[in-house]
Structures are given as C-alpha cells and as structure tokens.
Design a protein around this motif. Structure first.
Motif, PDB file in Angstrom:
ATOM      1  N   ARG A   1       7.956 101.635 117.385  1.00 41.30           N
ATOM      2  CA  ARG A   1       7.902 102.221 118.728  1.00 41.30           C
ATOM      3  C   ARG A   1       8.162 103.717 118.650  1.00 41.30           C
ATOM      4  N   LEU A   2       7.388 104.467 119.399  1.00 39.30           N
ATOM      5  CA  LEU A   2       7.619 105.893 119.577  1.00 39.30           C
ATOM      6  C   LEU A   2       7.637 106.160 121.075  1.00 39.30           C
TER       7      LEU A   2
ATOM      8  N   VAL B   1      -1.076 115.056 120.205  1.00 41.45           N
ATOM      9  CA  VAL B   1      -0.088 114.534 121.140  1.00 41.45           C
ATOM     10  C   VAL B   1       1.228 114.467 120.374  1.00 41.45           C
ATOM     11  N   HIS B   2       2.312 114.870 121.020  1.00 40.37           N
ATOM     12  CA  HIS B   2       3.635 114.867 120.387  1.00 40.37           C
ATOM     13  C   HIS B   2       4.418 113.648 120.854  1.00 40.37           C
ATOM     14  N   LEU B   3       4.996 112.934 119.898  1.00 37.90           N
ATOM     15  CA  LEU B   3       5.789 111.749 120.194  1.00 37.90           C
ATOM     16  C   LEU B   3       7.176 111.897 119.575  1.00 37.90           C
ATOM     17  N   SER B   4       8.146 111.259 120.207  1.00 38.50           N
ATOM     18  CA  SER B   4       9.534 111.313 119.744  1.00 38.50           C
ATOM     19  C   SER B   4       9.948 109.965 119.175  1.00 38.50           C
ATOM     20  N   ALA B   5      10.906 110.001 118.269  1.00 38.41           N
ATOM     21  CA  ALA B   5      11.409 108.771 117.664  1.00 38.41           C
ATOM     22  C   ALA B   5      12.372 108.028 118.584  1.00 38.41           C
ATOM     23  N   ASP B   6      12.873 108.706 119.627  1.00 38.93           N
ATOM     24  CA  ASP B   6      13.816 108.048 120.534  1.00 38.93           C
ATOM     25  C   ASP B   6      13.543 108.454 121.978  1.00 38.93           C
ATOM     26  N   GLY B   7      13.951 107.587 122.870  1.00 35.72           N
ATOM     27  CA  GLY B   7      13.714 107.794 124.289  1.00 35.72           C
ATOM     28  C   GLY B   7      14.492 108.951 124.886  1.00 35.72           C
ATOM     29  N   GLN B   8      15.685 109.214 124.380  1.00 36.92           N
ATOM     30  CA  GLN B   8      16.490 110.313 124.924  1.00 36.92           C
ATOM     31  C   GLN B   8      15.815 111.664 124.689  1.00 36.92           C
ATOM     32  N   THR B   9      15.288 111.855 123.498  1.00 36.87           N
ATOM     33  CA  THR B   9      14.564 113.098 123.212  1.00 36.87           C
ATOM     34  C   THR B   9      13.339 113.197 124.111  1.00 36.87           C
TER      35      THR B   9
ATOM     36  N   PHE C   1      -1.001 108.456 112.034  1.00 36.37           N
ATOM     37  CA  PHE C   1       0.159 109.202 112.519  1.00 36.37           C
ATOM     38  C   PHE C   1       0.574 110.214 111.463  1.00 36.37           C
ATOM     39  N   TYR C   2       1.118 111.322 111.938  1.00 37.44           N
ATOM     40  CA  TYR C   2       1.624 112.370 111.062  1.00 37.44           C
ATOM     41  C   TYR C   2       3.020 112.731 111.547  1.00 37.44           C
ATOM     42  N   ARG C   3       3.842 113.208 110.640  1.00 32.74           N
ATOM     43  CA  ARG C   3       5.189 113.628 111.026  1.00 32.74           C
ATOM     44  C   ARG C   3       5.386 115.065 110.579  1.00 32.74           C
TER      45      ARG C   3
ATOM     46  N   VAL D   1       8.820 115.688 114.564  1.00 29.64           N
ATOM     47  CA  VAL D   1       7.972 115.300 115.696  1.00 29.64           C
ATOM     48  C   VAL D   1       6.794 114.488 115.154  1.00 29.64           C
ATOM     49  N   TRP D   2       6.528 113.360 115.800  1.00 31.40           N
ATOM     50  CA  TRP D   2       5.388 112.529 115.412  1.00 31.40           C
ATOM     51  C   TRP D   2       4.146 113.053 116.111  1.00 31.40           C
ATOM     52  N   LEU D   3       3.053 113.146 115.381  1.00 29.58           N
ATOM     53  CA  LEU D   3       1.807 113.713 115.891  1.00 29.58           C
ATOM     54  C   LEU D   3       0.682 112.697 115.746  1.00 29.58           C
ATOM     55  N   ILE D   4      -0.194 112.680 116.740  1.00 29.62           N
ATOM     56  CA  ILE D   4      -1.366 111.805 116.703  1.00 29.62           C
ATOM     57  C   ILE D   4      -2.462 112.459 117.538  1.00 29.62           C
TER      58      ILE D   4
END
Length: 195
Positions: free
Chosen positions: A109-110, A135-143, A171-173, A178-181
């Motif tokens: 989950r991201l 698109v930027h994705l986070s590893a946690d919901g708080q971020t 996916f790229y990190r 920051v997770w990128l897709i």
C-alpha cells in the motif's frame, strides 16, 4: 501547480535559508533558465556555476550555506553528487529529466495526499502527473495528509501498489524516499483515513 515565483517577492526575504531553498526548487526542478543554468540529462548542475549564476541575480549563497540547505531540508529535496561537484533535485521535476532510477518493488500500500476539491476527478480519472514527470506517493498516510494539507482540506488516498505491480506497472523510489509512478488508474485508488 508549480510553486509561486520566488523572484517576485519581498527583497527582505530574499536571502533567508527558506527562500534559498524555494528558489533552488524553482531552478533545479522547473526553470533553470531563470538564472541561465543548464542541467544535464539527469538533472545535475555544476555547483560552482550555480552559485555564480545565483550571485549574478543578487542571491548571495555560499557553498557552506548550500550544503546546509541540502542537509536541513525536511523533505530532502536536493542531493549533492558523491564527488561534491554537482547538485540536483531528487524528484518533482516539471522539465524532462532522467533520474536514472531503477524500477523497484513497492510496499503493498502507498498513499497520496490531495485536497478534497480534487477527489471526484481523481476517483473518476485516476492520478496523473500533471505538469510533473511522475505522480508522487508516500509510504505512510500521515505524510500524505501533510502533502494534501498544503493544497486545501486534505484527503488521503490509499493506492493498491501490490495490484498495480502485479498488473505490470513500474514503481520508482527517489533518493529522498518518495515513490514515483507514471500514473494511477482509478481502479487502484480508494479514499481512506491517514494511518
């Protein structure tokens, strides 16, 4: 939306560390031509040239100050090359840059933070990079919630990264985590509360 133009602000704020950081983001992520700077294909700029061009624009920034900005930036937006001669933004470019990131296995989950006013469009069309490359994705919901709060009333979206990976999406990190897709189709998105 790209950040406000730091060139057109109050001159008294022009040489603070925060202002320098914002201006570096503008130059290294979006508009290097603002100071006549050339980035290479991977987004690197020669530090000596960067500092000289900043000085020519009235932005007095020394090497030690630059290093402090890189180290102190809470989002770790910038990186200095191993040889100490070049600098680049870690992600968030609106200009074409190849960060040289290898595809990697994401967590199951991201999360993506956005403003509530964008929710209907995202759920219908998915997440698209807009003016940025990814698109930027986070590893946690708080971020993700903090990111969303910068744009209005925050909404946290949970991304089924495992299913996306199984569907063959890469996916790229970035170096700052920051997770990128390239994009997230709506079928992999659900609204959630931050965790």
């Amino acid at each position: 939306m790209i950040a406000r133009n730091p060139i057109k602000q109050d001159p008294a704020m022009r040489n603070t560390q925060d202002d320098h950081s914002r201006f570096l983001s503008l130059v290294l992520r979006h508009q290097p031509e603002t100071i006549g700077l050339q980035l290479d294909d991977q987004g690197w700029a020669d530090i000596g040239e960067l500092l000289a061009r900043l000085a020519a624009k009235g932005r007095n920034l020394g090497r030690k100050q630059l290093e402090k900005i890189v180290l102190d930036n809470d989002k770790q937006r910038f990186a200095i090359s191993e040889d100490g001669l070049r600098i680049r933004a870690n992600q968030g470019h609106s200009i074409k840059i190849d960060l040289g990131l290898a595809a990697c296995e994401p967590p199951d989950r991201l999360y993506h933070g956005t403003a509530s006013r964008f929710l209907d469009a995202i759920l219908a069309e998915g997440l698209r990079p807009g003016q940025r490359q990814h698109v930027h994705l986070s590893a946690d919901g708080q971020t993700a919630r903090k990111v969303g709060a910068r744009h209005g009333k925050p909404v946290v979206l949970e991304i089924d990264a495992r299913a996306m990976r199984q569907a063959g999406l890469a996916f790229y990190r970035s170096d700052n985590g920051v997770w990128l897709i390239d994009g997230v189709p709506p079928v992999f998105i659900r609204q959630t509360e931050a965790r």
